[in-house]
Design a protein around this motif. Structure first.
Motif, PDB file in Angstrom:
ATOM      1  N   VAL A   1       3.945 -14.322  19.936  1.00 60.48           N
ATOM      2  CA  VAL A   1       3.092 -15.467  19.666  1.00 60.48           C
ATOM      3  C   VAL A   1       1.628 -15.074  19.805  1.00 60.48           C
ATOM      4  N   SER A   2       1.319 -14.266  20.824  1.00 58.71           N
ATOM      5  CA  SER A   2      -0.072 -13.899  21.051  1.00 58.71           C
ATOM      6  C   SER A   2      -0.618 -13.090  19.873  1.00 58.71           C
ATOM      7  N   ASP A   3       0.218 -12.222  19.308  1.00 58.09           N
ATOM      8  CA  ASP A   3      -0.230 -11.442  18.157  1.00 58.09           C
ATOM      9  C   ASP A   3      -0.597 -12.345  16.999  1.00 58.09           C
ATOM     10  N   LEU A   4       0.293 -13.332  16.748  1.00 56.32           N
ATOM     11  CA  LEU A   4       0.050 -14.247  15.639  1.00 56.32           C
ATOM     12  C   LEU A   4      -1.225 -15.043  15.864  1.00 56.32           C
ATOM     13  N   GLN A   5      -1.404 -15.498  17.123  1.00 56.56           N
ATOM     14  CA  GLN A   5      -2.576 -16.309  17.422  1.00 56.56           C
ATOM     15  C   GLN A   5      -3.853 -15.486  17.242  1.00 56.56           C
ATOM     16  N   ASP A   6      -3.811 -14.215  17.679  1.00 58.88           N
ATOM     17  CA  ASP A   6      -4.965 -13.334  17.481  1.00 58.88           C
ATOM     18  C   ASP A   6      -5.278 -13.186  16.006  1.00 58.88           C
ATOM     19  N   LEU A   7      -4.212 -13.012  15.233  1.00 57.54           N
ATOM     20  CA  LEU A   7      -4.387 -12.807  13.796  1.00 57.54           C
ATOM     21  C   LEU A   7      -5.055 -14.019  13.153  1.00 57.54           C
ATOM     22  N   VAL A   8      -4.531 -15.208  13.470  1.00 58.37           N
ATOM     23  CA  VAL A   8      -5.125 -16.427  12.918  1.00 58.37           C
ATOM     24  C   VAL A   8      -6.556 -16.567  13.385  1.00 58.37           C
ATOM     25  N   GLY A   9      -6.776 -16.230  14.671  1.00 60.36           N
ATOM     26  CA  GLY A   9      -8.123 -16.318  15.235  1.00 60.36           C
ATOM     27  C   GLY A   9      -9.108 -15.430  14.496  1.00 60.36           C
ATOM     28  N   ARG A  10      -8.661 -14.299  14.044  1.00 66.67           N
ATOM     29  CA  ARG A  10      -9.573 -13.373  13.366  1.00 66.67           C
ATOM     30  C   ARG A  10     -10.111 -13.979  12.076  1.00 66.67           C
TER      31      ARG A  10
ATOM     32  N   SER B   1       2.227 -24.730  26.125  1.00 66.38           N
ATOM     33  CA  SER B   1       1.578 -23.558  25.562  1.00 66.38           C
ATOM     34  C   SER B   1       1.881 -22.323  26.408  1.00 66.38           C
ATOM     35  N   GLY B   2       2.208 -21.253  25.766  1.00 67.24           N
ATOM     36  CA  GLY B   2       2.411 -19.995  26.475  1.00 67.24           C
ATOM     37  C   GLY B   2       3.844 -19.751  26.868  1.00 67.24           C
ATOM     38  N   VAL B   3       4.681 -20.779  26.783  1.00 65.64           N
ATOM     39  CA  VAL B   3       6.068 -20.573  27.163  1.00 65.64           C
ATOM     40  C   VAL B   3       6.777 -19.683  26.141  1.00 65.64           C
ATOM     41  N   MET B   4       6.436 -19.929  24.884  1.00 66.44           N
ATOM     42  CA  MET B   4       7.070 -19.145  23.835  1.00 66.44           C
ATOM     43  C   MET B   4       6.393 -17.803  23.718  1.00 66.44           C
ATOM     44  N   LEU B   5       7.153 -16.752  23.920  1.00 71.97           N
ATOM     45  CA  LEU B   5       6.596 -15.412  23.772  1.00 71.97           C
ATOM     46  C   LEU B   5       6.975 -14.828  22.422  1.00 71.97           C
ATOM     47  N   GLU B   6       8.226 -15.016  22.072  1.00 68.84           N
ATOM     48  CA  GLU B   6       8.695 -14.549  20.770  1.00 68.84           C
ATOM     49  C   GLU B   6       8.521 -15.684  19.765  1.00 68.84           C
ATOM     50  N   ALA B   7       7.925 -15.342  18.644  1.00 65.92           N
ATOM     51  CA  ALA B   7       7.748 -16.367  17.633  1.00 65.92           C
ATOM     52  C   ALA B   7       9.045 -16.524  16.845  1.00 65.92           C
ATOM     53  N   ASP B   8       9.390 -17.757  16.536  1.00 63.15           N
ATOM     54  CA  ASP B   8      10.546 -17.936  15.653  1.00 63.15           C
ATOM     55  C   ASP B   8      10.060 -18.053  14.216  1.00 63.15           C
ATOM     56  N   ALA B   9      10.993 -18.180  13.321  1.00 66.01           N
ATOM     57  CA  ALA B   9      10.647 -18.177  11.901  1.00 66.01           C
ATOM     58  C   ALA B   9       9.685 -19.305  11.558  1.00 66.01           C
ATOM     59  N   GLN B  10       9.869 -20.457  12.219  1.00 62.64           N
ATOM     60  CA  GLN B  10       9.004 -21.603  11.903  1.00 62.64           C
ATOM     61  C   GLN B  10       7.563 -21.343  12.318  1.00 62.64           C
ATOM     62  N   LEU B  11       7.404 -20.719  13.495  1.00 59.22           N
ATOM     63  CA  LEU B  11       6.052 -20.444  13.967  1.00 59.22           C
ATOM     64  C   LEU B  11       5.376 -19.421  13.053  1.00 59.22           C
ATOM     65  N   VAL B  12       6.139 -18.421  12.647  1.00 63.28           N
ATOM     66  CA  VAL B  12       5.586 -17.420  11.749  1.00 63.28           C
ATOM     67  C   VAL B  12       5.141 -18.084  10.456  1.00 63.28           C
TER      68      VAL B  12
ATOM     69  N   ARG C   1       0.566 -13.507   3.644  1.00 59.56           N
ATOM     70  CA  ARG C   1       1.890 -12.895   3.838  1.00 59.56           C
ATOM     71  C   ARG C   1       1.733 -11.449   4.302  1.00 59.56           C
ATOM     72  N   VAL C   2       0.808 -10.746   3.648  1.00 58.92           N
ATOM     73  CA  VAL C   2       0.593  -9.347   4.010  1.00 58.92           C
ATOM     74  C   VAL C   2       0.117  -9.242   5.461  1.00 58.92           C
ATOM     75  N   MET C   3      -0.829 -10.124   5.833  1.00 66.00           N
ATOM     76  CA  MET C   3      -1.394 -10.048   7.184  1.00 66.00           C
ATOM     77  C   MET C   3      -0.329 -10.370   8.227  1.00 66.00           C
ATOM     78  N   VAL C   4       0.438 -11.419   7.985  1.00 63.60           N
ATOM     79  CA  VAL C   4       1.473 -11.779   8.953  1.00 63.60           C
ATOM     80  C   VAL C   4       2.488 -10.650   9.077  1.00 63.60           C
ATOM     81  N   ALA C   5       2.787 -10.044   7.943  1.00 61.40           N
ATOM     82  CA  ALA C   5       3.744  -8.951   7.971  1.00 61.40           C
ATOM     83  C   ALA C   5       3.226  -7.787   8.806  1.00 61.40           C
ATOM     84  N   SER C   6       1.875  -7.664   8.904  1.00 59.76           N
ATOM     85  CA  SER C   6       1.321  -6.540   9.651  1.00 59.76           C
ATOM     86  C   SER C   6       1.538  -6.706  11.152  1.00 59.76           C
ATOM     87  N   VAL C   7       1.656  -7.950  11.646  1.00 56.04           N
ATOM     88  CA  VAL C   7       1.905  -8.118  13.081  1.00 56.04           C
ATOM     89  C   VAL C   7       3.374  -8.452  13.366  1.00 56.04           C
TER      90      VAL C   7
END
Lengths: 726, 122
Positions: free
Chosen positions: A368-377, A399-410, A427-433
């Motif tokens: 989740v943190s990776d995804l959030q960083d990516l969106v933040g960028r 907030s913070g309880v979920m560590l692994e993102a599920d398909a919906q969060l992605v 899609r490309v960016m999400v795939a990178s994390v």
């Protein structure tokens, strides 16, 4: 921005309606008055005809189609209806509010235009400026100012939305994908990319505005505002086939869409854009009249000799022809790929299936943190954090309880990014994390295979279960039959036991009497010994017949079938029982014709049947005037034998009973008949074995007639047998 | 005064043997060859004991036994069931219907006499 557009639209509407009311009711006395003036100006009368002669119905139709498409596909319309749309329900309101707005703003178009033409007749005032010049000519400064403000706001609104929409598209769908493709490493190193995004968009805005100005300088002088609009409407209309097809047709492919767009824009450029340049003098206009390279068929505005249309209709016809043709044609060349099929399902079944189809097909892992960083960028760290927090609240996580993102969060992260950098880049960016194991066509096929295999298995299972049910039923029936048979066997065993015990009882009793009383009188002694012997005989007969019947019933009996002369069998049987008849002083009548066809049966068995019937008849004969007759008759397909007695007869209710095992039918007048109760059942089975029937006909008090039939032996064998005899 | 015994059986030879046996022992013997006849003779002759075969035409031994026990006047009449079906269910059915004794065919003449004497209290 949407609020600003809304305000601008209202201002525009108010200003336009104000000037409309001013012209209609200030300069003239309402609509009727303006249209009255038409009659006095013949040169304006032709305008009042609904379809201007130059364009005709096709032109009018083309304009309506173009306008309808513009409502849907113009970038600014798309921006407001789709990109800026935060709630799908708003579309429903827009569906009636927007046409209403268009109607209101168009009510006064004709009065203003006519008013302007009447008022400035012969003065050469540009029709585009009537809304300003009419109030100005009447010295209504405040109204002029309002109209000017309205016009300005309309212009700026259009320009702002259009450029923002276009710049977003340029940024998301042109620049970012290119950047990501060629400088991906650099992008990943940069921490905050929201600044980069902003600058790309700003540059795009400037570029778009400059291009617009350039076109205005080049082509604008030659065309009215409306004409420029129509040229761009025609361009935008080229999106229609791919977009509408994408929403309603599963067969559309990426290649088809690209081919359709390319073909459509190519035709549009050649038939509309280039001529507009040529008419502005920016291009040599020779190709307009002579066709490209001097080929007349390639005249841009009479392509392939198609004439009689106005230029818009002409362009629309040929560009749509090329566009739709290429889209459908190329799409049909090959089946959609897995990704295209998935997309098609998402859009075509959008109203059917509310589940996140895309999410269901995503496999992989991401923090989740990776995804959030990516969106933040791309959206800014603070905004990214608040968006993720809001999402977590909506899903019911702290907030913070979920560590692994599920398909919906992605998918959520991807959609956030798509708004900023376009869906392809997102899609490309999400795939990178996200360590996604991308679904290759093989894997999709595999998934489908598994699904279809599962279906096959479940069908197989269903079939098996049906078979099992059927087998169970059969088993139940078999079991019931077995139980029935078992009960029958029990009954028979019980009957046999009973039948065996009865003679044994007499034998034992007499034997003991004889043993215990050595001085018993001789007559008693002789009588008892005689009874013992006859009971022993009865016992033997019983055992033999029981075994015989069991053998016949179980199919283990030996049958020696051969052609027989039934008359001979009967005569032999009569001879064997003649002693019995003599004892009863019975008169025996015979009616046995000669030369009857042979029948096929077992000689000994058939004699057994005859002996049984004859001895039965004797058993029940009356003491006086006893008569038995045996008749042999030829029937259609066999011979019939009747054994008739003049005994007491058999009651109708007993006529079936006597053919059951151990069922002897006595009469109150007579003692219990001797015999085993097996003779008739055995006889019937023998006759039936050779294809005949055995039954009884009787009227109580008038004797009984036992009849049986046997079919003729097959002709060939009979002829052979007769030949042998001869 | 000699005791009176009714033999009810449709097997003639059995009747002959038992009749001979009982007469030799000094009993007065009556004979019936079906259920209805047996019932009628019991009512008319009032025997002390009935030897009742189960499988009889017109009315089987169980029905005759039931009919006899339903008549209070005949309560003193002893009933000895004779049957060629020696199953337990048959035995208990007969005894349940009020028979005083039960013998399975084929039987020993000595045992039959012993049973008859026991039932007659001799």
């Amino acid at each position: 921005m949407v609020a600003a557009i809304a305000l601008e639209s209202v201002v525009k509407l108010v200003a336009f309606v104000a000037v409309g009311v001013f012209v209609t009711y200030g300069l003239y006395d309402g609509f009727g008055d303006i249209f009255e003036h038409l009659n006095t100006h013949p040169e304006l009368q032709r305008l009042a005809i609904a379809i201007p002669s130059g364009k005709g119905y096709t032109g009018w139709f083309s304009l309506v189609v173009l306008s309808a498409m513009a409502v849907l596909f113009l970038p600014r319309q798309f921006q407001v209806a789709v990109v800026e749309n935060v709630n799908e329900a708003h579309l429903k309101r827009a569906a009636w509010l927007f046409p209403l707005y268009l109607l209101l703003i168009n009510i006064f178009v004709l009065p203003i235009a006519l008013g302007g033409l009447l008022h400035f007749a012969g003065q050469g005032v540009d029709a585009d400026t009537f809304v300003l010049t009419l109030p100005m000519s009447q010295r209504h400064e405040s109204l002029t100012l309002l109209v000017f403000v309205g016009g300005l706001s309309a212009a700026t609104g259009m320009v702002i939305v259009e450029t923002i929409a276009l710049s977003t598209m340029v940024c998301n769908d042109l620049v970012m994908p290119l950047l990501l493709r060629h400088q991906r490493v650099a992008l990943e190193e940069a921490k905050d990319l929201s600044g980069l995004l902003l600058s790309i968009r700003r540059d795009a805005i400037v570029g778009i505005l400059l291009l617009g100005y350039l076109y205005f300088r080049l082509a604008g002088e030659a065309y009215a505002l409306v004409a420029i609009g129509l040229i761009s409407f025609s361009a935008v209309a080229q999106f229609a086939p791919a977009m509408i097809g994408g929403m309603y047709w599963r067969g559309g492919t990426r290649g088809g869409a690209v081919a359709g767009l390319l073909a459509g824009f190519l035709v549009w450029t050649y038939t509309l854009l280039l001529p507009s340049f040529a008419k502005s003098g920016w291009l040599p206009d020779g190709f307009l009249t002579q066709g490209l390279l001097g080929i007349e068929l390639l005249q841009p505005q009479q392509l392939f000799g198609l004439s009689g249309f106005d230029e818009i209709s002409h362009c629309l016809f040929w560009s749509f022809f090329a566009n739709i043709g290429a889209y459908v044609g190329v799409s049909l060349l090959r089946p959609p790929t897995a990704a295209e099929a998935t997309q098609a399902t998402v859009f075509v079944d959008a109203l059917k299936d509310t589940g996140p189809v895309g999410a269901a097909l995503w496999r992989g892992r991401a923090k989740v943190s990776d995804l959030q960083d990516l969106v933040g960028r791309f959206l800014g760290p603070a905004r990214g954090q608040s968006l993720f927090a809001a999402y977590a609240r909506r899903r019911g996580f702290t907030s913070g309880v979920m560590l692994e993102a599920d398909a919906q969060l992605v998918q959520f992260a991807e959609s956030l990014l798509a708004g900023a950098i376009g869906s392809a880049s997102a899609r490309v960016m999400v795939a990178s994390v996200a360590k996604e194991e991308p679904l290759s066509i093989d894997e999709v096929m595999h998934i489908l295979d598994e699904a279809s295999q599962l279906r096959t298995y479940s069908r197989e299972l269903e079939r098996k279960s049906r078979e099992l049910t059927a087998a169970t039923l059969e088993l139940q029936e078999a079991n019931e039959r077995l139980q029935e048979l078992d009960r029958v066997k029990d009954d028979i065993m019980s009957s046999v036991t009973h039948e065996l015990r009865t003679p044994l009882t007499s034998i034992r009793a007499f034997s003991e009497l004889l043993r215990d009383d050595p001085r018993m009188h001789l007559p008693d002694r002789v009588r008892f010994l005689g009874l013992i012997v006859s009971e022993a005989e009865r016992l033997t007969r019983l055992i033999n017949q029981t075994l015989d019947l069991a053998k016949i019933e179980s199919g283990r009996a030996d049958w020696n079938g051969c052609e027989l002369d039934l008359k001979e069998i009967i005569e032999q049987s009569i001879a064997a029982t003649s002693q019995l008849f003599r004892e009863k002083e019975a008169h025996v009548e015979l009616d046995l014709p000669d030369n009857l066809p042979l029948i096929l049966a077992d000689r000994d068995r058939l004699i057994q049947v005859m002996l049984n019937l004859l001895s039965n008849a004797v058993k029940f004969l009356p003491p006086d005037n006893a008569r038995v007759s045996v008749v042999l008759q030829r029937q259609a397909d066999g011979l019939e034998v009747s054994v008739v007695d003049n005994g007491p007869g058999i009651r109708p209710e007993d006529q079936q009973l006597i053919f059951e095992k151990f069922r002897q039918v006595g009469d109150s007048m007579t003692a219990k008949p001797t015999g085993t109760g097996l003779g008739l059942p055995i006889s019937r089975r023998i006759v039936e074995h050779f294809g005949g029937r055995l039954w009884v006909e009787s009227v109580p008090g008038e004797g009984a007639t036992f009849r049986f039939t046997l079919p003729f032996a097959p002709v060939g064998e009979q002829a052979l047998a007769q030949a042998v005899q001869a | 005064m000699s005791k009176k015994i009714l033999i009810a059986d449709d097997e003639q030879n059995i009747v002959i043997s038992i009749e001979f046996l009982l007469r030799r022992e000094g009993f007065a013997v009556l004979v019936a060859s079906d259920g209805e006849e047996a019932l009628a003779k019991v009512r008319a002759e009032r025997p002390d004991l009935v030897l009742l075969d189960v499988m009889m035409p017109k009315m089987n031994g169980f029905d005759v036994c039931q009919a006899l026990r339903a008549d209070p006047d005949l309560s003193s009449t002893r009933i000895l069931m004779l049957t060629a079906k020696g199953r337990d269910t048959e035995v208990s059915k007969g005894l349940g219907l009020g028979a005083d004794g039960y013998m399975t065919k084929p039987f020993s003449t000595k045992e039959l006499l012993a049973e008859v004497r026991k039932l007659l209290g001799m």
